[in-house]
Each structure stands twice: as C-alpha cells, then as structure tokens.
Design a protein around this motif. Structure first.
Motif, PDB file in Angstrom:
ATOM      1  N   ALA A 107     -16.036  25.392  56.608  1.00  0.00           N
ATOM      2  CA  ALA A 107     -16.574  24.104  56.157  1.00  0.00           C
ATOM      3  C   ALA A 107     -15.500  23.030  56.162  1.00  0.00           C
ATOM      4  O   ALA A 107     -15.764  21.866  56.485  1.00  0.00           O
ATOM      5  N   ALA A 108     -14.255  23.407  55.827  1.00  0.00           N
ATOM      6  CA  ALA A 108     -13.159  22.438  55.829  1.00  0.00           C
ATOM      7  C   ALA A 108     -12.912  21.896  57.230  1.00  0.00           C
ATOM      8  O   ALA A 108     -12.762  20.682  57.429  1.00  0.00           O
ATOM      9  N   PHE A 109     -12.858  22.781  58.230  1.00  0.00           N
ATOM     10  CA  PHE A 109     -12.648  22.333  59.613  1.00  0.00           C
ATOM     11  C   PHE A 109     -13.809  21.453  60.086  1.00  0.00           C
ATOM     12  O   PHE A 109     -13.590  20.457  60.789  1.00  0.00           O
ATOM     13  N   GLU A 110     -15.028  21.811  59.702  1.00  0.00           N
ATOM     14  CA  GLU A 110     -16.178  21.024  60.150  1.00  0.00           C
ATOM     15  C   GLU A 110     -16.243  19.686  59.421  1.00  0.00           C
ATOM     16  O   GLU A 110     -16.513  18.647  60.041  1.00  0.00           O
ATOM     17  N   ASN A 111     -15.999  19.681  58.118  1.00  0.00           N
ATOM     18  CA  ASN A 111     -16.076  18.435  57.352  1.00  0.00           C
ATOM     19  C   ASN A 111     -14.992  17.446  57.760  1.00  0.00           C
ATOM     20  O   ASN A 111     -15.222  16.235  57.792  1.00  0.00           O
ATOM     21  N   LEU A 112     -13.803  17.961  58.083  1.00  0.00           N
ATOM     22  CA  LEU A 112     -12.689  17.080  58.437  1.00  0.00           C
ATOM     23  C   LEU A 112     -12.712  16.646  59.898  1.00  0.00           C
ATOM     24  O   LEU A 112     -12.456  15.474  60.206  1.00  0.00           O
ATOM     25  N   GLN A 146      -5.221  22.746  53.314  1.00  0.00           N
ATOM     26  CA  GLN A 146      -5.060  22.042  52.039  1.00  0.00           C
ATOM     27  C   GLN A 146      -6.412  21.779  51.385  1.00  0.00           C
ATOM     28  O   GLN A 146      -6.585  22.017  50.179  1.00  0.00           O
ATOM     29  N   LEU A 147      -7.396  21.300  52.176  1.00  0.00           N
ATOM     30  CA  LEU A 147      -8.722  21.035  51.618  1.00  0.00           C
ATOM     31  C   LEU A 147      -9.357  22.325  51.117  1.00  0.00           C
ATOM     32  O   LEU A 147      -9.957  22.351  50.027  1.00  0.00           O
ATOM     33  N   ALA A 148      -9.229  23.405  51.875  1.00  0.00           N
ATOM     34  CA  ALA A 148      -9.812  24.688  51.473  1.00  0.00           C
ATOM     35  C   ALA A 148      -9.244  25.143  50.137  1.00  0.00           C
ATOM     36  O   ALA A 148      -9.981  25.598  49.248  1.00  0.00           O
ATOM     37  N   ASN A 149      -7.948  25.015  49.959  1.00  0.00           N
ATOM     38  CA  ASN A 149      -7.328  25.447  48.705  1.00  0.00           C
ATOM     39  C   ASN A 149      -7.655  24.508  47.547  1.00  0.00           C
ATOM     40  O   ASN A 149      -7.695  24.936  46.390  1.00  0.00           O
ATOM     41  N   GLU A 150      -7.906  23.246  47.847  1.00  0.00           N
ATOM     42  CA  GLU A 150      -8.356  22.326  46.801  1.00  0.00           C
ATOM     43  C   GLU A 150      -9.738  22.738  46.282  1.00  0.00           C
ATOM     44  O   GLU A 150      -9.988  22.709  45.065  1.00  0.00           O
ATOM     45  N   ILE A 151     -10.629  23.135  47.197  1.00  0.00           N
ATOM     46  CA  ILE A 151     -11.970  23.592  46.804  1.00  0.00           C
ATOM     47  C   ILE A 151     -11.855  24.853  45.940  1.00  0.00           C
ATOM     48  O   ILE A 151     -12.590  25.036  44.967  1.00  0.00           O
ATOM     49  N   ILE A 152     -10.906  25.725  46.277  1.00  0.00           N
ATOM     50  CA  ILE A 152     -10.693  26.938  45.480  1.00  0.00           C
ATOM     51  C   ILE A 152     -10.221  26.580  44.077  1.00  0.00           C
ATOM     52  O   ILE A 152     -10.733  27.091  43.079  1.00  0.00           O
ATOM     53  N   PHE A 191     -20.343  20.690  49.395  1.00  0.00           N
ATOM     54  CA  PHE A 191     -19.295  21.063  50.335  1.00  0.00           C
ATOM     55  C   PHE A 191     -19.808  21.922  51.473  1.00  0.00           C
ATOM     56  O   PHE A 191     -19.558  21.630  52.636  1.00  0.00           O
ATOM     57  N   ASP A 192     -20.556  22.998  51.152  1.00  0.00           N
ATOM     58  CA  ASP A 192     -20.987  23.912  52.213  1.00  0.00           C
ATOM     59  C   ASP A 192     -22.347  24.502  51.897  1.00  0.00           C
ATOM     60  O   ASP A 192     -22.595  24.970  50.778  1.00  0.00           O
ATOM     61  N   TYR A 193     -23.217  24.479  52.902  1.00  0.00           N
ATOM     62  CA  TYR A 193     -24.554  25.058  52.805  1.00  0.00           C
ATOM     63  C   TYR A 193     -24.754  25.900  54.064  1.00  0.00           C
ATOM     64  O   TYR A 193     -24.778  25.378  55.175  1.00  0.00           O
ATOM     65  N   ASN A 194     -24.869  27.215  53.863  1.00  0.00           N
ATOM     66  CA  ASN A 194     -24.854  28.088  55.028  1.00  0.00           C
ATOM     67  C   ASN A 194     -25.726  29.315  54.809  1.00  0.00           C
ATOM     68  O   ASN A 194     -25.682  29.936  53.735  1.00  0.00           O
TER      69      ASN A 194
END
Length: 395
Positions: A107-112, A146-152, A191-194
C-alpha cells in the motif's frame, strides 16, 4: 466459513474438534478432515500452519474441494471421535506479521508512487513483492519503507470483514478481488483496502517493523526483498555476527570496512598478476629446457602429471615461438584422465588434428583444433607413456 476457526479468531492456539473423515491422497499421504479447525491451509500467498493433533505432527494443511485436509506424519489410529489440536504459534504469528507487513508495504508503494503489487511470496527467511515498474530508486525505497513503519507505529486497527460483491463498491480497493462469493476484506482504515484470505494481527503495531533488504529488476517488473517483525531482529543478528567476524579478520572498524575490502581485492589482483607473470617466465624456462633435451631434433614429446590443458597449450605455443620447426606432443595424466596437446609450425605438412583424432579414439576422448594445433582428452585406458609413444609413432 463457520468451521474455519482461524477466521473467527486468529489468536486461538488450541481447539477441540470432531473427526469427519480419514483418508490417503493419490501419493499415499495420510490426512484427516475435522468439523472445525484452527489450522490455516496454504493459500493466498501464505504457507500452511503446522502443529499437532493428539500429539501427532501435522506436516501440511490443504483445502481440497472445500474440505480442509490435515496431513499427518503417519496414519491416524486414534479411537476417539473427538480430538485436540494445537497450533505452532510461533510459525502462525510470524506469518501474521509478514502477511500484514506485505499489505502495508504494498500500500505504501502504491499510495506514494502508484506502483502496483503484482506478485507476492512469503518464504521461510524473507518475503518478496513484485512491483509493476521497471525502475525503482533508492529514494523511493526509503520513502516507502518510512511510510510503512509510520503506519506500524500508529498502531492502526487491522479489520477483517466479509462483504458481498455488491458491497465492494463502497471500498477503495487496492486491486480487484478474484472471488465472487465469501469475499473477505482486510482493512487498515484510510490506508489500505484489500481482498485477502490470510491471517493478520489485530493492529499494525504487532507487525513491529519492516525492513527492505534489496531490490532488482525482473523482466519488466521490480522484485523487492524485505522482512517484518521478529525477522527484522533475526536479520540484524545475522548481519551483526558477520560484521563482527569481518572486523576481526580485516583488523578494521566497521565504518572503514568497505575501504579495507577494496584494498584487499586490489592486493589480490596485483598478486594474481604477479603470479601469472612468474608462471609465464617459468614456462619459458621449461620450454627452452624441453627443446634442449629433446631426443629427436625438433620433436618435443613429454609426459606430465596433473597439468591443465591450458598450461600445456601455453607451453606448446612458447616452444613453437622459440623453434619454428618444432613439433610438440604433450600428454598429461590427471587422475583417471589423459589430456593431449599436439602442435607444429605452419610450415609442416602433418595434420595435428588427424594425429590427435586417431589418438582420442583409443581413450574414448573428445577434442578438436586445426591442422597445426589440436587438443583433447579422454579416459586413461592406456598409460601416459604408451600414449606418447603412439603419438610419436604417428608422425
């Protein structure tokens, strides 16, 4: 879905169930089917659970024609209809961390950058995703990580819900679902819907961390290798051990290690070059010695032990340079093999290719070359001395 306890509560570690059937598959592997199970079967990129049923190891779990088969290490002969199952929780939670981490990173790669994930593999050591892009920069990787770890760190809820096909339009799905019935969405709000059938923790914080290890181009896509959760600690421990050992071997602090390795490689190349030059000089001395001690004028025949065919070729060329009228016949015995090199000056009429071809027939060998220079090898069906005598007789 009522019999799939892993969907009702992925944190359940043990359960009781009734045996519905026992059987063997086409390969003779033993399995049982239960009326309910907490064992997750292989699917959706996530490996199956393992554990025990009545203390008997469950080594594989598959869903076949709507029934979940629990493959056991041996035939199940338990007399009771009711059984107790226990999940290998460490493996299950690892899969939950990795699978949720994959959702977050994709989701981070797609959103960014709008890079879609078109492939996913959860291995025993690392995970990979295939991104629909041919180029991926280091800056992009850093931003996505960085975005992925922020979501965590935000410890967002991970919600799983069942929806109908009609209800899908309410959600901004990262990709279209393949199934039309029993659609399960895994949602990280805003953030992510899958669509996903795997097991996940209840919040992103349980993923702990995501670390991208490396990435490489795969045809028209980019494959990203990464780890999540406890695997990040494991990777850090492994790499730290290697670094500590290298600092000792190189006698260099960690920050100076690249310079030390470059210096070591350069020294190795210089030594290798010096060895090649020394070998060249030795071969020149050897060539002159062979010419001086040849029994017949301009015919240099010699038997060697464990010489490579490359060395024999080089030695033969040096001899021809020193004496343009020379004929060279070399045989080297390397364990149970014979290597042959036959060479002459271009002014001679005899065909070295024909000479060596006839010799190779005697040792079931293979080779080739030209009329002036030929080489080959085969089984040591005769001695090296006998082969040399044959070559001498041939000319």
């Amino acid at each position: 879905m009522e019999n799939k306890i892993f969907y009702q509560d992925p944190y359940i570690k043990s359960f009781t169930a009734q045996i519905l059937t026992k059987g063997k598959d086409e390969s003779g592997n033993n399995y049982i089917v239960l009326d309910q199970t907490a064992f997750y079967p292989t699917g959706g990129g996530q490996p199956h659970d393992v554990g025990t049923i009545e203390n008997m190891k469950v080594i594989n779990v598959e869903e076949v024609e709507g029934k979940i088969r629990h493959y056991l290490e041996s035939e199940f002969d338990h007399m009771s209809v009711s059984v107790n199952g226990v999940i290998d929780w460490d493996r299950r939670f690892d899969h939950m961390q990795q699978h949720a981490g994959q959702h977050i990173l994709s989701a981070a790669f797609e959103n960014l950058f709008e890079y879609k994930t078109v492939g996913f593999h959860l291995g025993n050591e690392i995970l990979t995703i295939d991104l629909e892009t041919e180029h991926l920069s280091e800056i992009e990787v850093e931003k996505a990580e960085q975005l992925a770890n922020e979501i965590i760190l935000e410890n967002r809820i991970i919600d799983a819900k069942w929806v109908t096909e009609e209800e899908l339009s309410r959600y901004p799905l990262r990709k279209a679902t393949k199934v039309k019935d029993n659609i399960r969405l895994v949602i990280i709000p805003d953030f992510d819907y899958n669509g996903c059938g795997g097991t996940h923790p209840k919040a992103t914080g349980e993923v702990q961390a995501i670390k991208i290890l490396e990435w490489e181009k795969q045809k028209k896509k980019t494959r990203v290798q990464f780890v999540c959760g406890n695997r990040v600690i494991k990777q850090l421990n492994q790499k730290n051990k290697v670094l500590i050992e290298l600092t000792k071997l190189l006698n260099s602090p960690e920050k100076d290690m690249p310079k030390s390795v470059i210096r070591l490689l350069e020294n190795g190349k210089n030594i290798e070059k010096e060895l090649e030059q020394t070998l060249e000089k030795v071969l020149y001395f050897e060539a002159r010695s062979l010419l001086e001690h040849s029994q017949e004028k301009s015919i240099v025949g010699e038997v060697f032990q464990n010489r490579t065919i490359q060395e024999l070729q080089k030695l033969a060329r040096i001899i021809l340079t020193e004496d343009e009228n020379a004929i060279v016949l070399f045989v080297s015995q390397n364990e149970n093999m014979l290597q042959l090199v036959c060479a002459r000056d271009s002014a001679e009429a005899i065909s070295m290719k024909k000479v060596i071809g006839n010799a190779l027939l005697m040792i079931k060998g293979k080779g080739g070359g030209s009329d002036s220079f030929a080489q080959g090898g085969g089984e040591a069906l005769i001695s090296a001395d006998e082969m040399l005598q044959h070559l001498l007789d041939s000319i």
